[in-house]
Design a protein around this motif. Structure first.
Motif, PDB file in Angstrom:
ATOM      1  N   GLY A 238      20.563   7.966  78.792  1.00 53.95           N
ATOM      2  CA  GLY A 238      20.357   7.142  77.600  1.00 53.95           C
ATOM      3  C   GLY A 238      21.220   7.537  76.421  1.00 53.95           C
ATOM      4  O   GLY A 238      21.630   6.680  75.629  1.00 53.95           O
ATOM      5  N   GLY A 239      21.524   8.831  76.282  1.00 55.40           N
ATOM      6  CA  GLY A 239      22.336   9.285  75.149  1.00 55.40           C
ATOM      7  C   GLY A 239      23.729   8.689  75.166  1.00 55.40           C
ATOM      8  O   GLY A 239      24.188   8.100  74.176  1.00 55.40           O
ATOM      9  N   VAL A 240      24.424   8.831  76.281  1.00 52.62           N
ATOM     10  CA  VAL A 240      25.784   8.298  76.368  1.00 52.62           C
ATOM     11  C   VAL A 240      25.770   6.772  76.373  1.00 52.62           C
ATOM     12  O   VAL A 240      26.699   6.129  75.871  1.00 52.62           O
ATOM     13  N   THR A 241      24.689   6.168  76.884  1.00 56.45           N
ATOM     14  CA  THR A 241      24.573   4.706  76.844  1.00 56.45           C
ATOM     15  C   THR A 241      24.478   4.214  75.407  1.00 56.45           C
ATOM     16  O   THR A 241      25.116   3.213  75.040  1.00 56.45           O
ATOM     17  N   SER A 242      23.698   4.889  74.574  1.00 54.30           N
ATOM     18  CA  SER A 242      23.536   4.454  73.183  1.00 54.30           C
ATOM     19  C   SER A 242      24.837   4.588  72.400  1.00 54.30           C
ATOM     20  O   SER A 242      25.167   3.725  71.574  1.00 54.30           O
ATOM     21  N   ILE A 243      25.597   5.664  72.662  1.00 54.80           N
ATOM     22  CA  ILE A 243      26.887   5.828  71.985  1.00 54.80           C
ATOM     23  C   ILE A 243      27.859   4.740  72.426  1.00 54.80           C
ATOM     24  O   ILE A 243      28.557   4.128  71.605  1.00 54.80           O
ATOM     25  N   ARG A 244      27.895   4.491  73.738  1.00 56.23           N
ATOM     26  CA  ARG A 244      28.766   3.433  74.248  1.00 56.23           C
ATOM     27  C   ARG A 244      28.436   2.087  73.613  1.00 56.23           C
ATOM     28  O   ARG A 244      29.331   1.337  73.202  1.00 56.23           O
ATOM     29  N   ASP A 245      27.140   1.767  73.518  1.00 54.02           N
ATOM     30  CA  ASP A 245      26.736   0.474  72.983  1.00 54.02           C
ATOM     31  C   ASP A 245      27.056   0.352  71.494  1.00 54.02           C
ATOM     32  O   ASP A 245      27.506  -0.705  71.034  1.00 54.02           O
ATOM     33  N   ALA A 246      26.815   1.417  70.732  1.00 52.87           N
ATOM     34  CA  ALA A 246      27.074   1.352  69.300  1.00 52.87           C
ATOM     35  C   ALA A 246      28.567   1.149  69.019  1.00 52.87           C
ATOM     36  O   ALA A 246      28.959   0.260  68.259  1.00 52.87           O
TER      37      ALA A 246
ATOM     38  N   VAL B 153      37.625  -7.974  76.077  1.00 53.34           N
ATOM     39  CA  VAL B 153      38.656  -7.028  76.515  1.00 53.34           C
ATOM     40  C   VAL B 153      38.776  -5.869  75.537  1.00 53.34           C
ATOM     41  O   VAL B 153      38.854  -4.691  75.933  1.00 53.34           O
ATOM     42  N   VAL B 154      38.793  -6.170  74.232  1.00 52.42           N
ATOM     43  CA  VAL B 154      38.893  -5.121  73.207  1.00 52.42           C
ATOM     44  C   VAL B 154      37.707  -4.171  73.292  1.00 52.42           C
ATOM     45  O   VAL B 154      37.856  -2.944  73.191  1.00 52.42           O
ATOM     46  N   THR B 155      36.530  -4.737  73.475  1.00 46.46           N
ATOM     47  CA  THR B 155      35.314  -3.921  73.542  1.00 46.46           C
ATOM     48  C   THR B 155      35.374  -2.915  74.682  1.00 46.46           C
ATOM     49  O   THR B 155      35.143  -1.717  74.493  1.00 46.46           O
ATOM     50  N   TRP B 156      35.699  -3.398  75.894  1.00 41.74           N
ATOM     51  CA  TRP B 156      35.707  -2.501  77.041  1.00 41.74           C
ATOM     52  C   TRP B 156      36.853  -1.497  76.973  1.00 41.74           C
ATOM     53  O   TRP B 156      36.700  -0.349  77.419  1.00 41.74           O
ATOM     54  N   ALA B 157      37.974  -1.903  76.410  1.00 37.60           N
ATOM     55  CA  ALA B 157      39.077  -0.953  76.247  1.00 37.60           C
ATOM     56  C   ALA B 157      38.679   0.185  75.310  1.00 37.60           C
ATOM     57  O   ALA B 157      39.107   1.333  75.492  1.00 37.60           O
ATOM     58  N   SER B 158      37.829  -0.102  74.328  1.00 42.69           N
ATOM     59  CA  SER B 158      37.440   0.911  73.342  1.00 42.69           C
ATOM     60  C   SER B 158      36.420   1.910  73.880  1.00 42.69           C
ATOM     61  O   SER B 158      36.326   3.031  73.374  1.00 42.69           O
ATOM     62  N   VAL B 159      35.649   1.528  74.899  1.00 43.96           N
ATOM     63  CA  VAL B 159      34.567   2.402  75.361  1.00 43.96           C
ATOM     64  C   VAL B 159      34.620   2.692  76.857  1.00 43.96           C
ATOM     65  O   VAL B 159      33.679   3.281  77.403  1.00 43.96           O
TER      66      VAL B 159
END
Length: 311
Positions: A161-169, A209-215
């Motif tokens: 959950g920790g890395v998921t929350s960072i990825r989502d934010a 595309v921008v979103t997934w490239a960033s995370v």
């Protein structure tokens, strides 16, 4: 409920239906040591004589879709509601309709707050989806959920959950930022309805595309954290099966100690040590193709539903 809630719910469910086949491939590539053959080798059963039914081949691409379809509708609804309310507050309490070109900073911040708000839905949904997608033999999302609950209750459902929350934010910050800014950059006066539709599709696809490239590196780490024990167990069982003698002795089998689960940092470190920096971008091409298609349709659905529900 508000229009943006239902528009977000509808667009999220449609996005999953369209994007799940490519998401399945992405997850398997990210997880590592998970064969793709079960989904790409088309003609024979394990015995080598009975043809595999086409329905089973196509149904394999729906693996892990149940949890996202149920979860991402609610997730997307919460995401858009939080984003819209946060953006209004960040712009002196004005509504989005009366707010004139919010700043790039407020767009990103409102998106990041939306990403944090969906944590309670996103973390268990992502966990169940990923584990259902890499499980061999195949298991349903419901079976995976029950197993996780037996292993550790509610806490187990928030593994990673920790890395998921960072990825989502971070990801949703760039998601809304890139969509709104790209709409401004290609804005044109006196657009026809067809031109407006093309602009929404293009900007929605670009935002994905921008979103997934960033995370994407964070997403790879998240997938490995959430599937580590499952992939490790499957790999161990395949090795044991290949090395077992044909005739068993009467002696009791030696017990193998269960390896301790490494931390998120250790999993990332091990992935880099064994596979190099490229491991954190493995599957980015497939993910980008999926992201463009899915988010183009999602934004078009959202904008259309907002217009219909606002009437």
């Amino acid at each position: 409920m508000s229009a943006d809630f239902w528009a977000g719910y509808g667009s999220g469910a449609i996005g999953i239906l369209i994007g799940n086949p490519l998401d399945l491939i992405k997850t398997k590539i990210q997880a590592g040591n998970v064969p793709l053959a079960a989904h790409s080798s088309p003609v024979t059963s394990a015995a080598g004589s009975e043809p595999v039914k086409p329905s089973r081949q196509w149904s394999s691409f729906a693996r892990g879709a149940a949890a996202p379809i149920l979860g991402y509708g609610a997730l997307n609804a919460l995401l858009f509601v939080t984003y819209n309310r946060s953006l209004a507050l960040l712009n002196s309490g004005q509504t989005l309709e009366s707010s004139n070109d919010p700043s790039a900073w407020s767009l990103w911040t409102a998106g990041a707050l939306g990403g944090l708000a969906i944590f309670f839905v996103s973390a268990p949904t992502e966990l169940v989806k990923c584990r259902a997608q890499v499980s061999e033999p195949p298991r349903s999302s419901w079976d995976v959920t029950r197993e996780l609950w037996r292993q550790g209750g509610l806490r187990r459902l928030y593994l990673g959950g920790g890395v998921t929350s960072i990825r989502d934010a971070v990801g949703y910050g760039f998601y809304f930022w890139s969509y709104e800014l790209s709409k401004r950059w290609i804005a044109k006066e006196n657009q026809t309805s067809n031109e407006e539709g093309v602009r929404i599709l293009l900007c929605g696809g670009l935002a994905g595309v921008v979103t997934w490239a960033s995370v994407f590196p964070l997403d790879v780490i998240k997938t490995r954290v959430q599937t580590w024990d499952l992939v490790h167990a499957q790999g161990t069982h395949s090795v044991e099966a290949a090395t077992q003698p044909l005739l068993r002795s009467n002696t009791a089998p030696a017990t193998t100690a269960k390896p301790a689960r490494p931390s998120t940092f250790q999993i990332a470190k091990q992935a880099y040590a064994h596979e190099g920096i490229g491991v954190f971008f493995r599957g980015l091409g497939i993910c980008s193709a999926r992201a463009f298609i899915v988010n183009a349709v999602q934004w078009a659905t959202y904008e259309w539903m907002m217009r219909v529900l606002a009437v």
